[in-house]
Design an enzyme around this catalytic site. Structure first.
Site, PDB file in Angstrom:
ATOM      1  N   GLY A   1      -3.985  11.089  -1.001  1.00  0.00           N
ATOM      2  CA  GLY A   1      -4.818  12.080  -0.318  1.00  0.00           C
ATOM      3  C   GLY A   1      -4.289  13.501  -0.477  1.00  0.00           C
ATOM      4  O   GLY A   1      -5.070  14.447  -0.613  1.00  0.00           O
TER       5      GLY A   1
ATOM      6  N   LYS B   1      -3.845   4.252   9.647  1.00  0.00           N
ATOM      7  CA  LYS B   1      -2.952   3.186   9.172  1.00  0.00           C
ATOM      8  C   LYS B   1      -2.808   2.066  10.218  1.00  0.00           C
ATOM      9  O   LYS B   1      -2.941   0.899   9.893  1.00  0.00           O
ATOM     10  CB  LYS B   1      -1.579   3.782   8.832  1.00  0.00           C
ATOM     11  CG  LYS B   1      -0.833   3.016   7.761  1.00  0.00           C
ATOM     12  CD  LYS B   1       0.484   3.655   7.396  1.00  0.00           C
ATOM     13  CE  LYS B   1       0.386   5.019   6.808  1.00  0.00           C
ATOM     14  NZ  LYS B   1      -0.407   5.066   5.582  1.00  0.00           N
TER      15      LYS B   1
ATOM     16  N   ASP C   1      -5.962   2.808   2.740  1.00  0.00           N
ATOM     17  CA  ASP C   1      -5.527   1.768   3.691  1.00  0.00           C
ATOM     18  C   ASP C   1      -6.620   0.698   3.812  1.00  0.00           C
ATOM     19  O   ASP C   1      -6.341  -0.504   3.863  1.00  0.00           O
ATOM     20  CB  ASP C   1      -5.222   2.368   5.073  1.00  0.00           C
ATOM     21  CG  ASP C   1      -3.989   3.269   5.055  1.00  0.00           C
ATOM     22  OD1 ASP C   1      -3.091   3.010   4.248  1.00  0.00           O
ATOM     23  OD2 ASP C   1      -3.945   4.230   5.836  1.00  0.00           O
TER      24      ASP C   1
ATOM     25  N   GLY D   1       0.039   9.012  -0.230  1.00  0.00           N
ATOM     26  CA  GLY D   1       0.472  10.279  -0.814  1.00  0.00           C
ATOM     27  C   GLY D   1       1.922  10.598  -0.521  1.00  0.00           C
ATOM     28  O   GLY D   1       2.622  11.182  -1.362  1.00  0.00           O
TER      29      GLY D   1
ATOM     30  N   LYS E   1       0.863  -1.190   0.000  1.00  0.00           N
ATOM     31  CA  LYS E   1       0.000   0.000   0.000  1.00  0.00           C
ATOM     32  C   LYS E   1       0.895   1.235   0.000  1.00  0.00           C
ATOM     33  O   LYS E   1       1.775   1.377   0.854  1.00  0.00           O
ATOM     34  CB  LYS E   1      -0.920  -0.005   1.228  1.00  0.00           C
ATOM     35  CG  LYS E   1      -1.977   1.091   1.158  1.00  0.00           C
ATOM     36  CD  LYS E   1      -1.499   2.385   1.736  1.00  0.00           C
ATOM     37  CE  LYS E   1      -2.358   3.566   1.398  1.00  0.00           C
ATOM     38  NZ  LYS E   1      -2.029   4.747   2.204  1.00  0.00           N
TER      39      LYS E   1
HETATM   40  N1  LIG Z   1       3.599   7.752  16.171  1.00  0.00           N
HETATM   41  C1  LIG Z   1       3.833   8.031  14.867  1.00  0.00           C
HETATM   42  N2  LIG Z   1       4.833   7.392  14.210  1.00  0.00           N
HETATM   43  C2  LIG Z   1       5.106   7.656  12.927  1.00  0.00           C
HETATM   44  N3  LIG Z   1       4.435   8.569  12.177  1.00  0.00           N
HETATM   45  C3  LIG Z   1       3.417   9.237  12.757  1.00  0.00           C
HETATM   46  C4  LIG Z   1       3.059   8.989  14.118  1.00  0.00           C
HETATM   47  N4  LIG Z   1       1.994   9.785  14.422  1.00  0.00           N
HETATM   48  C5  LIG Z   1       1.726  10.502  13.328  1.00  0.00           C
HETATM   49  N5  LIG Z   1       2.555  10.183  12.308  1.00  0.00           N
HETATM   50  C6  LIG Z   1       2.508  10.799  10.983  1.00  0.00           C
HETATM   51  O1  LIG Z   1       1.870   9.909  10.108  1.00  0.00           O
HETATM   52  C7  LIG Z   1       2.463  10.061   8.811  1.00  0.00           C
HETATM   53  C8  LIG Z   1       2.153   8.842   7.958  1.00  0.00           C
HETATM   54  O2  LIG Z   1       0.751   8.839   7.666  1.00  0.00           O
HETATM   55  P1  LIG Z   1       0.237   9.372   6.218  1.00  0.00           P
HETATM   56  O3  LIG Z   1       0.815  10.743   5.954  1.00  0.00           O
HETATM   57  O4  LIG Z   1      -1.227   9.213   6.122  1.00  0.00           O
HETATM   58  O5  LIG Z   1       1.003   8.329   5.308  1.00  0.00           O
HETATM   59  P2  LIG Z   1       0.751   7.832   3.833  1.00  0.00           P
HETATM   60  O6  LIG Z   1       0.632   9.052   2.970  1.00  0.00           O
HETATM   61  O7  LIG Z   1       2.010   7.045   3.592  1.00  0.00           O
HETATM   62  O8  LIG Z   1      -0.490   6.973   3.848  1.00  0.00           O
HETATM   63  C9  LIG Z   1       3.927  10.284   9.104  1.00  0.00           C
HETATM   64  O9  LIG Z   1       4.582  10.974   8.060  1.00  0.00           O
HETATM   65  C10 LIG Z   1       3.884  11.106  10.395  1.00  0.00           C
HETATM   66  O10 LIG Z   1       3.902  12.483  10.097  1.00  0.00           O
HETATM   67  C1  LIG Z   2     -12.437   8.433   2.037  1.00  0.00           C
HETATM   68  C2  LIG Z   2     -11.044   8.956   1.984  1.00  0.00           C
HETATM   69  O1  LIG Z   2     -10.604   9.605   2.930  1.00  0.00           O
HETATM   70  N1  LIG Z   2     -10.348   8.687   0.882  1.00  0.00           N
HETATM   71  C3  LIG Z   2      -8.977   9.102   0.699  1.00  0.00           C
HETATM   72  C4  LIG Z   2      -8.426   8.344  -0.493  1.00  0.00           C
HETATM   73  C5  LIG Z   2      -6.973   8.582  -0.721  1.00  0.00           C
HETATM   74  C6  LIG Z   2      -6.095   8.043   0.392  1.00  0.00           C
HETATM   75  O2  LIG Z   2      -6.497   7.267   1.255  1.00  0.00           O
HETATM   76  O3  LIG Z   2      -4.804   8.492   0.303  1.00  0.00           O
HETATM   77  P1  LIG Z   2      -3.588   8.247   1.294  1.00  0.00           P
HETATM   78  O4  LIG Z   2      -3.293   6.796   1.269  1.00  0.00           O
HETATM   79  O5  LIG Z   2      -2.521   9.083   0.684  1.00  0.00           O
HETATM   80  O6  LIG Z   2      -3.986   8.735   2.669  1.00  0.00           O
HETATM   81  C7  LIG Z   2      -8.905  10.626   0.426  1.00  0.00           C
HETATM   82  O7  LIG Z   2      -9.774  11.177  -0.243  1.00  0.00           O
HETATM   83  O8  LIG Z   2      -7.911  11.230   0.865  1.00  0.00           O
END
Ligand SMILES: Nc1ncnc2c1ncn2[C@@H]1O[C@H](COP(=O)(O)OP(=O)(O)O)[C@@H](O)[C@H]1O
Ligand SMILES: CC(=O)N[C@@H](CCC(=O)OP(=O)(O)O)C(=O)O
Length: 262
Positions: free
Chosen positions: A47, A219, A164, A16, A13
């Site tokens: 996202g 996540k 996710d 962004g 997975k």
């Molecule tokens: N306890 C934690 N450990 C690691 N990262 C964390 C934590 N709490 C918040 N984060 C944040 O979560 C981010 C990852 O989530 P997200 O930005 O949604 O990732 P992705 O875009 O890979 O799905 C990290 O870059 C960090 O800023």
């Molecule tokens: C319903 C919902 O929240 N959908 C997400 C889909 C994209 C996503 O999940 O992106 P990341 O993996 O980068 O977080 C959104 O619109 O942001």
């Protein structure tokens, strides 16, 4: 990885944070190129792209519990960002590394999506799955499915699904192994040190203390759900380890945070 696991597809997975970093995408596909003996599937979000496109078009996007409230008017932009731009950007990198990517939505992947609730509008959840015949056919024929988190209901309505959640549904339907690849080395504690293993109690404690927050909250919760459904450990791993030329999938599996109830 156990010997009897080597035939299981591996779902990576990417969110962004990986998508906006060309080095991260290239490291991933260079790694996959060196590990072609496995069946790989990519499930992606983006996202941050959705945020920026909605913003440019004059929308102020809102989220509830980490999920976007996706209005009908915003859906063309959301679909364009995820199924269009993000999906094809990932394909660009895969093609560069001599791989055969194929861009799909959750529909072609065999996942039926329904509306979460009225308040979240066109935000959906993965409801039922059919036998992933197309995915099996593609992976065993040497293709790498690149699956975005846009899905459809049986009525032909489109929905925005958290990526996710989408990855967990694909791992469930394919009985695969799942790695959540992100921009941090794994889940970090209050001293920014990598946590090797997390179970449900520890996750709840760290979320309550707000040591785990923002995107990491969804996540870890999805990783825990995936671990329960798959009856297997799930990893949250940083992309930087892929730069190590000698890394094999079994190493990758062990670097990062293992989320498991077992
Ligand atoms: N306890 C934690 N450990 C690691 N990262 C964390 C934590 N709490 C918040 N984060 C944040 O979560 C981010 C990852 O989530 P997200 O930005 O949604 O990732 P992705 O875009 O890979 O799905 C990290 O870059 C960090 O800023
Ligand atoms: C319903 C919902 O929240 N959908 C997400 C889909 C994209 C996503 O999940 O992106 P990341 O993996 O980068 O977080 C959104 O619109 O942001």
């Amino acid at each position: 990885m156990e010997d009897n696991d080597t035939q299981k597809p591996i779902i990576i997975k990417i969110g962004g944070s990986i998508l906006k970093n060309p080095n991260a995408l290239d490291s991933l596909f260079s790694f996959i190129n060196k590990n072609k003996q496995f069946n790989w599937l990519i499930v992606h979000g983006g996202g941050n792209v959705v945020d920026s496109w909605l913003n440019k078009m004059g929308y102020i996007s809102k989220k509830h519990d980490g999920l976007r409230i996706s209005s009908k008017e915003e859906m063309p932009i959301i679909v364009g960002a995820l199924a269009g731009y993000a999906n094809k950007k990932i394909m660009k990198s895969a093609i560069k590394f001599d791989l055969r990517p194929i861009g799909l939505s959750l529909f072609e992947a065999g996942i039926n999506v329904k509306q979460k609730n009225d308040a979240l509008k066109q935000t959906g959840f993965c409801d039922s799955t059919s036998e992933p015949l197309l995915l099996t056919h593609l992976t065993t024929s040497g293709y790498i499915p690149i699956i975005c988190s846009i899905g459809f209901s049986q009525m032909g309505e489109w929905f925005n699904v958290n990526a996710d959640e989408a990855a967990t549904a694909i791992a469930k339907s394919t009985n695969g192994k799942i790695v959540f690849l992100t921009d941090v080395s794994g889940v970090l504690d209050q001293h920014q040190t990598l946590i090797q293993k997390l179970n449900e109690d520890k996750i709840n404690d760290l979320v309550n203390k707000e040591i785990i927050k923002d995107g990491m909250t969804v996540k870890v919760k999805e990783a825990l759900k995936a671990s329960k459904v798959l009856k297997d450990g799930v990893y949250i791993t940083g992309w930087q380890i892929l730069k190590n030329a000698d890394l094999s999938f079994s190493d990758m599996n062990q670097l990062g945070t293992l989320v498991s109830e077992f």
